[in-house]
Design a protein around this motif. Structure first.
Motif, PDB file in Angstrom:
ATOM      1  N   VAL A  59     -14.115  22.506 133.010  1.00  0.00           N
ATOM      2  CA  VAL A  59     -15.670  22.733 133.027  1.00  0.00           C
ATOM      3  C   VAL A  59     -16.448  22.353 131.994  1.00  0.00           C
ATOM      4  N   LEU A  60     -15.723  22.594 130.602  1.00  0.00           N
ATOM      5  CA  LEU A  60     -16.460  22.116 129.641  1.00  0.00           C
ATOM      6  C   LEU A  60     -16.634  20.746 129.340  1.00  0.00           C
ATOM      7  N   LYS A  61     -15.402  19.845 129.903  1.00  0.00           N
ATOM      8  CA  LYS A  61     -15.414  18.457 129.900  1.00  0.00           C
ATOM      9  C   LYS A  61     -16.448  18.034 130.772  1.00  0.00           C
ATOM     10  N   GLN A  62     -16.706  18.779 131.793  1.00  0.00           N
ATOM     11  CA  GLN A  62     -17.897  18.228 132.811  1.00  0.00           C
ATOM     12  C   GLN A  62     -19.302  18.514 131.892  1.00  0.00           C
ATOM     13  N   TYR A  63     -19.485  19.628 131.254  1.00  0.00           N
ATOM     14  CA  TYR A  63     -20.432  19.938 130.484  1.00  0.00           C
ATOM     15  C   TYR A  63     -20.809  18.894 129.415  1.00  0.00           C
ATOM     16  N   ALA A  64     -20.023  18.450 128.726  1.00  0.00           N
ATOM     17  CA  ALA A  64     -20.045  17.314 127.818  1.00  0.00           C
ATOM     18  C   ALA A  64     -20.407  16.041 128.456  1.00  0.00           C
ATOM     19  N   THR A  65     -19.786  15.670 129.573  1.00  0.00           N
ATOM     20  CA  THR A  65     -20.080  14.357 130.391  1.00  0.00           C
ATOM     21  C   THR A  65     -21.548  14.470 130.827  1.00  0.00           C
ATOM     22  N   VAL A  66     -22.135  15.626 131.367  1.00  0.00           N
ATOM     23  CA  VAL A  66     -23.468  15.553 131.652  1.00  0.00           C
ATOM     24  C   VAL A  66     -24.054  15.639 130.654  1.00  0.00           C
ATOM     25  N   ALA A  67     -23.975  16.197 129.711  1.00  0.00           N
ATOM     26  CA  ALA A  67     -24.900  16.273 128.263  1.00  0.00           C
ATOM     27  C   ALA A  67     -25.179  14.784 127.822  1.00  0.00           C
ATOM     28  N   GLU A  68     -23.952  14.220 127.632  1.00  0.00           N
ATOM     29  CA  GLU A  68     -24.111  12.642 127.160  1.00  0.00           C
ATOM     30  C   GLU A  68     -24.900  11.981 128.283  1.00  0.00           C
ATOM     31  N   GLN A  69     -24.817  12.214 129.665  1.00  0.00           N
ATOM     32  CA  GLN A  69     -25.588  11.320 130.472  1.00  0.00           C
ATOM     33  C   GLN A  69     -27.060  11.578 130.265  1.00  0.00           C
ATOM     34  N   CYS A  70     -27.446  12.793 129.813  1.00  0.00           N
ATOM     35  CA  CYS A  70     -28.595  13.250 129.607  1.00  0.00           C
ATOM     36  C   CYS A  70     -29.185  12.787 128.216  1.00  0.00           C
ATOM     37  N   GLY A  71     -28.414  11.989 127.519  1.00  0.00           N
ATOM     38  CA  GLY A  71     -29.143  11.508 126.361  1.00  0.00           C
ATOM     39  C   GLY A  71     -29.108  12.455 125.080  1.00  0.00           C
ATOM     40  N   LEU A  72     -27.946  13.487 125.327  1.00  0.00           N
ATOM     41  CA  LEU A  72     -27.871  14.311 124.161  1.00  0.00           C
ATOM     42  C   LEU A  72     -26.705  14.146 123.216  1.00  0.00           C
ATOM     43  N   GLY A  73     -26.191  12.984 123.455  1.00  0.00           N
ATOM     44  CA  GLY A  73     -25.256  12.745 122.335  1.00  0.00           C
ATOM     45  C   GLY A  73     -23.616  12.916 123.072  1.00  0.00           C
ATOM     46  N   VAL A  74     -22.847  12.795 122.100  1.00  0.00           N
ATOM     47  CA  VAL A  74     -21.162  13.023 122.468  1.00  0.00           C
ATOM     48  C   VAL A  74     -20.965  14.083 121.730  1.00  0.00           C
ATOM     49  N   LEU A  75     -20.538  15.181 122.724  1.00  0.00           N
ATOM     50  CA  LEU A  75     -20.158  16.654 122.049  1.00  0.00           C
ATOM     51  C   LEU A  75     -18.653  16.819 122.671  1.00  0.00           C
ATOM     52  N   SER A  76     -17.831  17.400 122.105  1.00  0.00           N
ATOM     53  CA  SER A  76     -16.452  17.753 122.041  1.00  0.00           C
ATOM     54  C   SER A  76     -16.243  19.063 122.810  1.00  0.00           C
ATOM     55  N   ILE A  77     -15.232  19.157 123.463  1.00  0.00           N
ATOM     56  CA  ILE A  77     -14.803  20.481 124.104  1.00  0.00           C
ATOM     57  C   ILE A  77     -14.679  21.655 123.112  1.00  0.00           C
ATOM     58  N   SER A  78     -14.032  21.174 122.137  1.00  0.00           N
ATOM     59  CA  SER A  78     -13.818  22.173 120.945  1.00  0.00           C
ATOM     60  C   SER A  78     -15.322  22.609 120.399  1.00  0.00           C
ATOM     61  N   GLN A  79     -16.305  21.759 120.306  1.00  0.00           N
ATOM     62  CA  GLN A  79     -17.640  22.115 119.981  1.00  0.00           C
ATOM     63  C   GLN A  79     -18.172  23.407 120.955  1.00  0.00           C
ATOM     64  N   LEU A  80     -18.086  22.906 122.177  1.00  0.00           N
ATOM     65  CA  LEU A  80     -18.765  23.625 123.313  1.00  0.00           C
ATOM     66  C   LEU A  80     -18.156  25.003 123.300  1.00  0.00           C
ATOM     67  N   GLN A  81     -16.825  24.897 123.167  1.00  0.00           N
ATOM     68  CA  GLN A  81     -16.063  26.150 123.895  1.00  0.00           C
ATOM     69  C   GLN A  81     -16.549  27.575 122.995  1.00  0.00           C
ATOM     70  N   ALA A  82     -16.608  27.504 121.715  1.00  0.00           N
ATOM     71  CA  ALA A  82     -17.034  28.703 120.970  1.00  0.00           C
ATOM     72  C   ALA A  82     -18.659  29.130 121.432  1.00  0.00           C
ATOM     73  N   SER A  83     -19.281  28.145 121.524  1.00  0.00           N
ATOM     74  CA  SER A  83     -20.530  28.439 122.018  1.00  0.00           C
ATOM     75  C   SER A  83     -20.958  28.901 123.277  1.00  0.00           C
ATOM     76  N   PHE A  84     -20.055  28.327 124.331  1.00  0.00           N
ATOM     77  CA  PHE A  84     -19.915  28.676 125.867  1.00  0.00           C
ATOM     78  C   PHE A  84     -19.646  30.407 125.606  1.00  0.00           C
ATOM     79  N   LYS A  85     -18.541  30.514 124.975  1.00  0.00           N
ATOM     80  CA  LYS A  85     -18.043  31.799 124.990  1.00  0.00           C
ATOM     81  C   LYS A  85     -18.933  32.793 124.455  1.00  0.00           C
ATOM     82  N   ALA A  86     -19.674  32.514 123.607  1.00  0.00           N
ATOM     83  CA  ALA A  86     -20.549  33.578 123.034  1.00  0.00           C
ATOM     84  C   ALA A  86     -21.679  33.742 123.662  1.00  0.00           C
ATOM     85  N   ALA A  87     -22.121  32.665 124.426  1.00  0.00           N
ATOM     86  CA  ALA A  87     -23.280  32.761 125.363  1.00  0.00           C
ATOM     87  C   ALA A  87     -22.845  33.414 126.629  1.00  0.00           C
ATOM     88  N   TYR A  88     -21.610  33.254 126.942  1.00  0.00           N
ATOM     89  CA  TYR A  88     -21.147  34.130 128.141  1.00  0.00           C
ATOM     90  C   TYR A  88     -21.130  35.479 127.841  1.00  0.00           C
TER      91      TYR A  88
END
Length: 297
Positions: free
Chosen positions: A24-53
């Motif tokens: 799931v978070l790999k898909q998050y990162a892929t779509v973010a890059e497609q939207c011009g938001l830069g390259v984000l790693s799964i490890s970057q997104l993991q803690a942020s997603f967990k806290a948001a959830y």
């Protein structure tokens, strides 16, 4: 062999019937890059997603239904909170577009695959086999989820999906469908392993019983990929349960369960023992395909 009872066969959704076609978070990162938001790693997104959830679940329980927010806005908030720490102010205008793309992706076949590609035809054969043996078979989904499941299953194709949901109207003609009803925690207000959601699923199944069969006995079988929610939850609610051991989980996941599963989980085996005598409550299978093949016999 004794005459088989009618069969209520229900499945978990995520991890059992459907699975992400990429993490799931790999898909998050892929779509973010497609939207011009830069390259984000799964490890970057993991803690942020967990806290948001965690924060959104506390503020707006049950995918936002408890506070009237609704599932779409609930997930939208999580997406925004997940990405905001990594996006410069000049790029935050892209967040609504990113949110829209991710909401669509994880409500459709863009984000998921069926665990078994020919699921629809296999469920048809299970129902047909039941008719040949003089019993009715009803197939349902009981899952801890928001209201996306019917739409996701429909979008994956190859299946006839009923719109019958807990607490709502829908077709009662089980011969039209491969999956006859959906019992989601979003509608019921209780999550597995609570008996309440399994009892709700049983009640929905009995609403679909053919006229004249109301007094007949039923075997209830639940298939899922989690020990606590699916195997123990269903078994404690009076169902037979089957644990699907996904490849990454094969042979693990039973720690901490203790003696609640006598001698571990028994492999799918003797039809007479399982479906007629009702002796074995908890079973295991190497894959969903194995479970479906067993019920096609």
């Amino acid at each position: 062999m004794s005459r088989r009872k009618n069969l209520l066969l229900c499945f978990d959704a995520f991890g059992t019937l459907i699975k992400p076609n990429q993490p799931v978070l790999k898909q998050y990162a892929t779509v973010a890059e497609q939207c011009g938001l830069g390259v984000l790693s799964i490890s970057q997104l993991q803690a942020s997603f967990k806290a948001a959830y965690k924060a959104e679940s506390k503020a707006n329980p049950n995918f936002g239904k408890a506070t009237g927010l609704g599932a779409e806005k609930w997930w939208g908030s999580i997406i925004t909170k997940t990405f905001s720490p990594f996006i410069d102010d000049d790029k935050k205008k892209a967040l609504p577009f990113l949110t829209k793309k991710l909401l669509y992706r994880f409500s459709s076949s863009e984000g998921y695959d069926l665990a078994v590609s020919d699921l629809g035809s296999r469920l048809k054969r299970i129902k047909e086999r039941g008719e040949q043996q003089g019993r009715q078979t009803i197939v349902g989904v009981i899952t801890n989820s928001d209201d996306r499941i019917p739409g996701i299953l429909t979008s994956l194709g190859g299946m006839d999906i009923s719109g019958f949901r807990y607490g709502q109207e829908g077709s009662r003609d089980v011969r039209k469908y491969d999956i006859d009803f959906h019992c989601m925690s979003y509608d019921v207000g209780f999550t597995k392993p609570s008996n309440v959601i399994f009892d709700a699923g049983m009640a929905m199944g009995l609403e679909l019983v053919d006229k004249g069969r109301e007094g007949e006995e039923w075997t209830k079988v639940y298939v899922g990929d989690e020990v606590r929610n699916d195997v123990l939850g269903a078994s404690d609610a009076g169902w037979h349960s089957v644990l699907v051991l996904n490849e990454k989980e094969n042979g693990v996941g039973l720690d901490g369960v203790g003696d609640r599963i006598p001698e571990g989980l028994l492999d799918l085996g003797d039809q007479e023992v399982f479906l007629v005598n009702g002796i074995v409550r908890r079973m295991k299978a190497s894959s969903l395909k194995q479970v479906l093949e067993w019920f096609e016999k």
